[in-house]
Scaffold this active site. Sequence first.
Site, PDB file in Angstrom:
ATOM      1  N   VAL A 497      42.361  33.581  43.772  1.00  0.00           N
ATOM      2  CA  VAL A 497      42.927  34.881  44.145  1.00  0.00           C
ATOM      3  C   VAL A 497      42.057  36.038  43.658  1.00  0.00           C
ATOM      4  O   VAL A 497      41.138  35.861  42.876  1.00  0.00           O
ATOM      5  CB  VAL A 497      44.361  35.035  43.598  1.00  0.00           C
ATOM      6  CG1 VAL A 497      45.255  33.934  44.130  1.00  0.00           C
ATOM      7  CG2 VAL A 497      44.368  35.022  42.072  1.00  0.00           C
ATOM      8  N   GLU A 498      42.389  37.237  44.140  1.00  0.00           N
ATOM      9  CA  GLU A 498      41.682  38.486  43.822  1.00  0.00           C
ATOM     10  C   GLU A 498      40.183  38.356  44.074  1.00  0.00           C
ATOM     11  O   GLU A 498      39.348  38.804  43.279  1.00  0.00           O
ATOM     12  CB  GLU A 498      41.956  38.921  42.367  1.00  0.00           C
ATOM     13  CG  GLU A 498      43.349  39.481  42.189  1.00  0.00           C
ATOM     14  CD  GLU A 498      43.504  40.310  40.931  1.00  0.00           C
ATOM     15  OE1 GLU A 498      42.489  40.776  40.386  1.00  0.00           O
ATOM     16  OE2 GLU A 498      44.638  40.507  40.497  1.00  0.00           O
ATOM     17  N   GLY A 499      39.825  37.742  45.187  1.00  0.00           N
ATOM     18  CA  GLY A 499      38.427  37.501  45.521  1.00  0.00           C
ATOM     19  C   GLY A 499      38.036  36.119  45.059  1.00  0.00           C
ATOM     20  O   GLY A 499      37.770  35.895  43.875  1.00  0.00           O
TER      21      GLY A 499
END
Length: 815
Positions: A497-499
Amino acid sequence: MLTLILLIVAAVGLLAVMRRESGALPALAVLAITGLASLLVASSLLGILLLLGAIAVAVAGLPALRGKWLTPRLFALFKTVSPRVSDTERTALEAGSVAWDGELFTGKPDWQVLLAFKDEGLSDEERTFLDNQCSVAAGMCNAWDIAKERADLPQELWDHLKQERYFGMIIPKAYGGLGFSAKAQSLVLQKLSINETLMVTVGVPNSLGPGELLLKYGTEEQKDHYLPRLADGREIPCFGLTGPRAGSDATAIPDTGVVCKQVIDDKEVLGVRLNFEKRWITLAPIATVVGLAFRLFDPEHLLGDEEDRGITLALIPRDTAGMEIGRRHHPIGSPFLNGPIKGKDVFVPLDTIIGGTEMIGQGWRMLVECLSIGRCITLPSGATGTARYAIGWSGGFARIRRQFNVPVAEMEGVQEPLARMTALGYIAQAAVYQTANTIDRGEKPAVPSAILKSQLTEFQRVVLSDAMDIHGGKAVTLGPRNYLGIGYSANPVAITVEGANIMTRNLMIFGQGAIRCHPYVLDELAAKDADDIQAFDKAFFNHAGLIFGNAARAFTQGLGIGKPAVPFDAVAAPYAREIARLSAGFGLCADAAMASLGSTLKQREMLSARLGDVLSNLYLASMVIKQWHEGDQVEDEAALMHYSCQLLLGRAEQALDELFDNLPNRALVAVLRVLVMPRGKRVKRPHDDLARTIAQAVSRDTALREKLLRETWEADDGSQPNFLAQYNALLTTQERAEALYRTVNKAYARGGLPAEALHPEQRVEEAAKAGLIGEEDATFMREREARVLELLTVDDFEYDAFVIDKAKVLRHNAA
C-alpha cells in the site's frame, strides 16, 4: 624524467581544479603553464598536447567563446534527447522540498546542511501522551483476540482512541486536535505497532486523508465543521483513491464527476454527479465521511470553457444517496477495517469539493503534496515499531529458550539473524526519527518519503522473517500466546500500500530524485521549456563542471587521496567519508546513465532501481551517523553502529557494481569502474565479532537493549499480557539463573543426579535434595522455570474450533 614530472604536475593540477569545480580559467592556466614549460625544457610533443587541451578548454569552457558555436548546438541536441515530462510527473517533481537528499546528488555533501536540522525533542505534553495514553492503548491489545475472535479492536479501545483524540494528532489545538510534531506522531505509531490493526487504525487518519487535506486546502467553513469532529472521533474518515484499475498509477482514475444541476427541496442546486468504484479503502466500512478522488468534467460549461477539469477531491457524508459503503475486504493477516466504496449517480453540491471551486482540478497536486509527508511517517513508523518489538521478543526468547543445555542466543546460527534484525531496527529508528525531525523543521521530503516507505517496510519483512526463524515452533502456532505470527502474515500489506514497493523502488526514488534533487537537471529542463539559451548555457556547463568534479572526487577518494573533512568522532568519521566517496561515484554514474540512455532510462527500470538503491543506502547511512552524533551512546552501541554502516555502504557498493554489469555502453562502464572503484569494492561485510557482540547485548539486560526498546510498551500493566515485559523481567535475573543451570547440569553430566531427571524442574528438585543448591535458589528456579515454560507454551483448541460451518466438519475418528 622531467617530462614525466610535468605530466604528473598537469594531472594533479587538473584533478585539484576538477575536485573544487573551479571552472575553465584555472584548468586553462594549469594546461597552458605546464604546456609551455614542457615546450621549453622537456617534451615538445607533451607541450603541444597540453596546449591543444588548453585551447579546447578555452573554446568549450569560456562563455564568450562557447556561446557563439557550442551552446546553440548543445541546446538543439538537448531538446531532442531530453525526456518529456508530463503534467502529472511535473506535479510530482514540484511537490515537496529538497534538503539532504539533494546534497547526496552533488557528490560533495555538506554535513552542516544535515546537522542544521536541530532536534528539540518532544514537548512535555507529547512525552506524557506517549508514556501514558499509548501504554493504555497497547495494553488493550491481543493479536489473536483482535484478528481471529472479533476482527476489530475492542470497543473499550475504540472509546479510548476517540476520547484521547488519537485521530487528531495532526489537527491543531485550535480545532480540538493534539497538534503533535512529526516526531511525536512517529513515536506514537511505533509504540502502537505492538498490534498492526491498532497502528493502521490510528495512522491512516493522520496520514493521507481528509484531515490533512482539509488543513492544507479546505475552506474555512469546511475546517470549522469537520476538523473538530475528526479530532474527537465523532467523524471517522476514509479516503477513496485506489480502485480496480487505478492502484499505483493513481492518475489513471476512471471514476468520474460531471458538473450538473439538480433540484433539491424545490431549489436548483449546482453540483457534481459522481460515478465511482473504489477498493482497498482503509476505514471505509465504518467511515462517516468519505474523501473521494475523481476526474471532473463540465460538458455543459457550467463552470467555464474547459470540459476536462482534471482530478478533483470531494468530501462526502456517508449517508449520501446512491453511495454503497459498509462491506469489508479481508486484508491478509490483519483485520484492520478496509473495504470497497461504490457510487452510481451520486449527486453532491459544489461545496463538498475540498477547497471549494478554486481547487477544482488540483487534486493530483494536493495528493502528492500530502503523500510527501504522510509516507515519511505512517508505514515507516509502523515498520520501525514492529522492529522494536520483534527485537525485544526475539532477544528475550533466544536467551530463555535452551537447547543442548545452552541458551539458543549462544548459538551463532541464531546470533546471525538476531544481529541482522537488530541492525535493521537500529537503522529504521534513526531514519524515521531524523526524517521526521526535518519535517518539524519545515521540510516536505518527497524523495526521502519514497526511500523510507520502500526501504523500511522491506526491512520489516526481513526482521519479521528472522524473528520467526529464531522463535521456530513458538511463532508458527497461532493462538493468544503468539505475539508474532499474525503480524508476520500481515507484512505484505505494508509492502503493497501507499505506493507498492516495486513501483517505488523502480520508478520513484531515482526517477523523481534524478530531476528533483539534482543541482542542475531541473534548471536545464526549465530552460528548454522556456527556450532560454542563456539559462541553459549556465545550467549545462555548471552540470558539466559537476560531472568532472565528481569524476575527480570519486577517483581520488577511491585511491584514498584527499579525504574530505567531516565533523564526526572517530567511530562515525570513516563512514561519513565513505558516504562522500560513494556520493561522488553515484553522482557521476547518475549523469552517465542519463546521458547514455536519455529518455529510455525511464523504461530501464532495473537500472533506475539500482541507482535508487545507491541513493537509498547513502541516505539511510547518513541518518544513522546523525543519530549517533547527536545521541546518548551506550555500551556496545559502537558495534551496532559499525555493523549498520557497513551493511548499508556495502549494499550501496553492490548496487553500483550491478549497475556496471548491466549498463549497455561497455566502453562507458570501463571508464566508470576505473573512476568510481579504482581499488575495487572497499566496504567489507560486517564481521562475525560484531554480530556476536550485538546478539549478546540484545538478549541480555543491557543498556543497549534498553535503548533499542525505548518507546515500546514495556510495563505489564494492561488488560492483556505483555510478553515483552515478561521477557525483560526474566532477563534481569539471567546471570543468577545461568550460574545455577551450570551447577545443576554439571552435576547431572557427572552422574550426581538421577538419570531420569530429564526436565529442568526435576533437576532443580534433585539438586536441592542433594544439597548442591540452597532452598532459596531452588525456590527461585522453580518460579523461574514456571514462567519460562509459560512463555514457551503454545495454544491448542477444540478439533472444530476453526470451522465456520460446523456441518462441514469431518469426524475422522467418530467411533
